[in-house]
Design a protein around this motif. Structure first.
Motif, PDB file in Angstrom:
ATOM      1  N   ILE A   1      31.013  51.725  45.863  1.00 34.17           N
ATOM      2  CA  ILE A   1      31.493  50.420  45.415  1.00 34.17           C
ATOM      3  C   ILE A   1      31.882  50.473  43.940  1.00 34.17           C
ATOM      4  CG2 ILE A   1      30.808  48.027  44.980  1.00 34.17           C
ATOM      5  CD1 ILE A   1      29.103  48.165  47.505  1.00 34.17           C
ATOM      6  N   HIS A   2      31.029  51.060  43.124  1.00 35.15           N
ATOM      7  CA  HIS A   2      31.300  51.116  41.689  1.00 35.15           C
ATOM      8  C   HIS A   2      32.496  52.011  41.380  1.00 35.15           C
ATOM      9  CE1 HIS A   2      26.840  49.958  40.727  1.00 35.15           C
ATOM     10  NE2 HIS A   2      27.533  48.967  41.242  1.00 35.15           N
ATOM     11  N   GLN A   3      32.657  53.066  42.147  1.00 31.76           N
ATOM     12  CA  GLN A   3      33.757  53.996  41.912  1.00 31.76           C
ATOM     13  C   GLN A   3      35.108  53.388  42.290  1.00 31.76           C
ATOM     14  OE1 GLN A   3      33.415  57.643  44.104  1.00 31.76           O
ATOM     15  NE2 GLN A   3      35.510  58.290  43.674  1.00 31.76           N
ATOM     16  N   CYS A   4      35.128  52.600  43.358  1.00 32.05           N
ATOM     17  CA  CYS A   4      36.396  52.133  43.919  1.00 32.05           C
ATOM     18  C   CYS A   4      36.767  50.698  43.539  1.00 32.05           C
ATOM     19  CB  CYS A   4      36.353  52.241  45.440  1.00 32.05           C
ATOM     20  SG  CYS A   4      36.002  53.912  46.061  1.00 32.05           S
ATOM     21  N   ALA A   5      35.793  49.894  43.126  1.00 32.48           N
ATOM     22  CA  ALA A   5      36.052  48.476  42.882  1.00 32.48           C
ATOM     23  C   ALA A   5      36.933  48.251  41.666  1.00 32.48           C
ATOM     24  CB  ALA A   5      34.730  47.734  42.712  1.00 32.48           C
ATOM     25  N   ASP A   6      37.605  47.115  41.661  1.00 28.44           N
ATOM     26  CA  ASP A   6      38.432  46.720  40.523  1.00 28.44           C
ATOM     27  C   ASP A   6      37.552  46.574  39.281  1.00 28.44           C
ATOM     28  OD1 ASP A   6      41.261  45.405  39.816  1.00 28.44           O
ATOM     29  OD2 ASP A   6      39.687  44.267  38.820  1.00 28.44           O
ATOM     30  N   PRO A   7      37.925  47.221  38.166  1.00 28.21           N
ATOM     31  CA  PRO A   7      37.086  47.169  36.964  1.00 28.21           C
ATOM     32  C   PRO A   7      37.048  45.796  36.303  1.00 28.21           C
ATOM     33  CG  PRO A   7      39.159  48.295  36.502  1.00 28.21           C
ATOM     34  CD  PRO A   7      39.100  48.095  37.988  1.00 28.21           C
ATOM     35  N   GLY A   8      37.909  44.898  36.745  1.00 23.93           N
ATOM     36  CA  GLY A   8      37.919  43.562  36.160  1.00 23.93           C
ATOM     37  C   GLY A   8      36.777  42.682  36.626  1.00 23.93           C
ATOM     38  N   LEU A   9      36.023  43.139  37.632  1.00 23.58           N
ATOM     39  CA  LEU A   9      34.874  42.379  38.129  1.00 23.58           C
ATOM     40  C   LEU A   9      33.577  43.094  37.779  1.00 23.58           C
ATOM     41  CD1 LEU A   9      35.874  41.257  41.753  1.00 23.58           C
ATOM     42  CD2 LEU A   9      35.646  39.806  39.730  1.00 23.58           C
ATOM     43  N   LYS A  10      32.552  42.341  37.440  1.00 25.10           N
ATOM     44  CA  LYS A  10      31.247  42.932  37.175  1.00 25.10           C
ATOM     45  C   LYS A  10      30.705  43.551  38.460  1.00 25.10           C
ATOM     46  CE  LYS A  10      29.806  39.839  33.421  1.00 25.10           C
ATOM     47  NZ  LYS A  10      28.765  38.873  32.990  1.00 25.10           N
TER      48      LYS A  10
ATOM     49  N   GLY B   1      27.819  43.525  39.754  1.00 27.38           N
ATOM     50  CA  GLY B   1      26.988  42.593  40.512  1.00 27.38           C
ATOM     51  C   GLY B   1      27.816  41.623  41.331  1.00 27.38           C
ATOM     52  N   VAL B   2      28.945  41.182  40.779  1.00 27.40           N
ATOM     53  CA  VAL B   2      29.838  40.272  41.496  1.00 27.40           C
ATOM     54  C   VAL B   2      30.461  40.994  42.695  1.00 27.40           C
ATOM     55  CG1 VAL B   2      31.946  38.896  41.349  1.00 27.40           C
ATOM     56  CG2 VAL B   2      30.341  38.920  39.421  1.00 27.40           C
ATOM     57  N   VAL B   3      30.864  42.237  42.476  1.00 30.56           N
ATOM     58  CA  VAL B   3      31.482  43.021  43.550  1.00 30.56           C
ATOM     59  C   VAL B   3      30.497  43.217  44.699  1.00 30.56           C
ATOM     60  CG1 VAL B   3      32.399  45.276  44.179  1.00 30.56           C
ATOM     61  CG2 VAL B   3      33.090  44.220  42.031  1.00 30.56           C
ATOM     62  N   GLU B   4      29.274  43.613  44.377  1.00 29.72           N
ATOM     63  CA  GLU B   4      28.279  43.868  45.411  1.00 29.72           C
ATOM     64  C   GLU B   4      27.976  42.597  46.204  1.00 29.72           C
ATOM     65  OE1 GLU B   4      24.850  45.755  43.774  1.00 29.72           O
ATOM     66  OE2 GLU B   4      25.971  47.467  42.995  1.00 29.72           O
ATOM     67  N   LYS B   5      27.850  41.476  45.510  1.00 23.48           N
ATOM     68  CA  LYS B   5      27.554  40.229  46.214  1.00 23.48           C
ATOM     69  C   LYS B   5      28.743  39.788  47.057  1.00 23.48           C
ATOM     70  CE  LYS B   5      24.629  37.257  45.038  1.00 23.48           C
ATOM     71  NZ  LYS B   5      23.746  36.246  44.405  1.00 23.48           N
ATOM     72  N   PHE B   6      29.948  39.973  46.549  1.00 22.99           N
ATOM     73  CA  PHE B   6      31.157  39.633  47.311  1.00 22.99           C
ATOM     74  C   PHE B   6      31.205  40.399  48.629  1.00 22.99           C
ATOM     75  CE2 PHE B   6      35.534  41.521  47.885  1.00 22.99           C
ATOM     76  CZ  PHE B   6      36.017  40.510  48.705  1.00 22.99           C
ATOM     77  N   ILE B   7      30.981  41.713  48.571  1.00 21.18           N
ATOM     78  CA  ILE B   7      31.040  42.520  49.794  1.00 21.18           C
ATOM     79  C   ILE B   7      29.892  42.164  50.733  1.00 21.18           C
ATOM     80  CG2 ILE B   7      30.816  44.878  50.681  1.00 21.18           C
ATOM     81  CD1 ILE B   7      32.366  45.842  48.237  1.00 21.18           C
ATOM     82  N   ARG B   8      28.730  41.898  50.179  1.00 28.13           N
ATOM     83  CA  ARG B   8      27.579  41.549  51.007  1.00 28.13           C
ATOM     84  C   ARG B   8      27.777  40.219  51.726  1.00 28.13           C
ATOM     85  NH1 ARG B   8      24.070  41.899  47.359  1.00 28.13           N
ATOM     86  NH2 ARG B   8      23.549  39.728  46.906  1.00 28.13           N
ATOM     87  N   VAL B   9      28.355  39.246  51.028  1.00 30.34           N
ATOM     88  CA  VAL B   9      28.502  37.903  51.600  1.00 30.34           C
ATOM     89  C   VAL B   9      29.751  37.769  52.462  1.00 30.34           C
ATOM     90  CG1 VAL B   9      28.832  35.461  51.025  1.00 30.34           C
ATOM     91  CG2 VAL B   9      27.200  36.824  49.730  1.00 30.34           C
ATOM     92  N   ALA B  10      30.864  38.366  52.019  1.00 27.66           N
ATOM     93  CA  ALA B  10      32.141  38.122  52.701  1.00 27.66           C
ATOM     94  C   ALA B  10      32.704  39.335  53.426  1.00 27.66           C
ATOM     95  CB  ALA B  10      33.178  37.625  51.679  1.00 27.66           C
ATOM     96  N   GLY B  11      32.120  40.519  53.208  1.00 33.19           N
ATOM     97  CA  GLY B  11      32.688  41.734  53.774  1.00 33.19           C
ATOM     98  C   GLY B  11      31.997  42.201  55.036  1.00 33.19           C
TER      99      GLY B  11
END
Length: 207
Positions: free
Chosen positions: A7-16, A18-28
């Protein structure tokens, strides 16, 4: 499950992170081949794909006829596409899907935060709702321009480290200028970011 390093390697750097992880957990989805198909409020049940080719066959079959979400971030397949031939297997590649999905969700999140005026917990909850429905404040959110960087706020909370309050992640209403709450528009398969003219392939558009 998708590990945090990916997740950290591939995610957009414009998002924190923690936000990325919660986004994928809740909506992915934990399954990179997951394909979800909705027609209005109805979920179309399909055989879960076992290979990337199976997943892409499903995507191509339903794009233009229903709202199709795919992969780890449940990215809206067909967004900005004018022909089904343009759909690429990147949609079911873990890293590519995370990159595309977090970049698009980042824009949605910034739109909602700008509306609130600060990156509060409620903004994240409404951003998740907007991601799932495609609408925020009565507008098709994926077509809206990116407002740019988030507004500065001295008490900014890293919502990635805090649980959502109540039903924030599932809220489906917005606040109007007079303070009243109104229900957002339901999913509209005709506005699922698809620009395909179905008449040329002999398929009737959804009624």
């Amino acid at each position: 499950m998708i590990d945090a390093a990916t997740i950290h390697q591939c995610a957009d750097p414009g998002l924190k992170p923690g936000v990325v992880e919660k986004f994928i957990r809740v909506a992915g989805s934990p399954d990179p081949l997951a394909v979800t198909i909705r027609a209005g409020n109805r979920v179309i049940l399909v055989m879960p794909p076992k290979t990337p080719d199976d997943a892409m066959e499903l995507v191509r079959r339903y794009v233009g006829q229903a709202m199709v979400r795919v992969g780890v971030t449940q990215y809206p397949a067909g967004l900005g596409v004018t022909d089904v031939a343009e759909l690429k297997p990147d949609l079911v590649d873990v890293c590519a899907n995370i990159r595309m999905g977090t970049a698009l969700f980042g824009k949605v999140y910034r739109i909602v935060v700008k509306w609130y005026g600060a990156p509060v917990d409620e903004a994240f909850g409404d951003a998740i709702d907007a991601w799932k429905t495609g609408y925020f404040d009565g507008k098709y959110v994926f077509d809206q321009p990116d407002p740019g960087s988030l507004p500065a706020h001295k008490d900014e909370l890293d919502i990635g480290d805090k649980p959502l309050k109540g039903d924030d992640a599932a809220k489906s209403a917005t606040v109007t200028d007079n303070g009243a709450r109104q229900v957002k528009e339901p999913d509209d398969p005709n506005k699922a970011g698809i620009r395909i003219d179905l008449t040329v392939i002999g398929v009737d558009k959804p009624k």
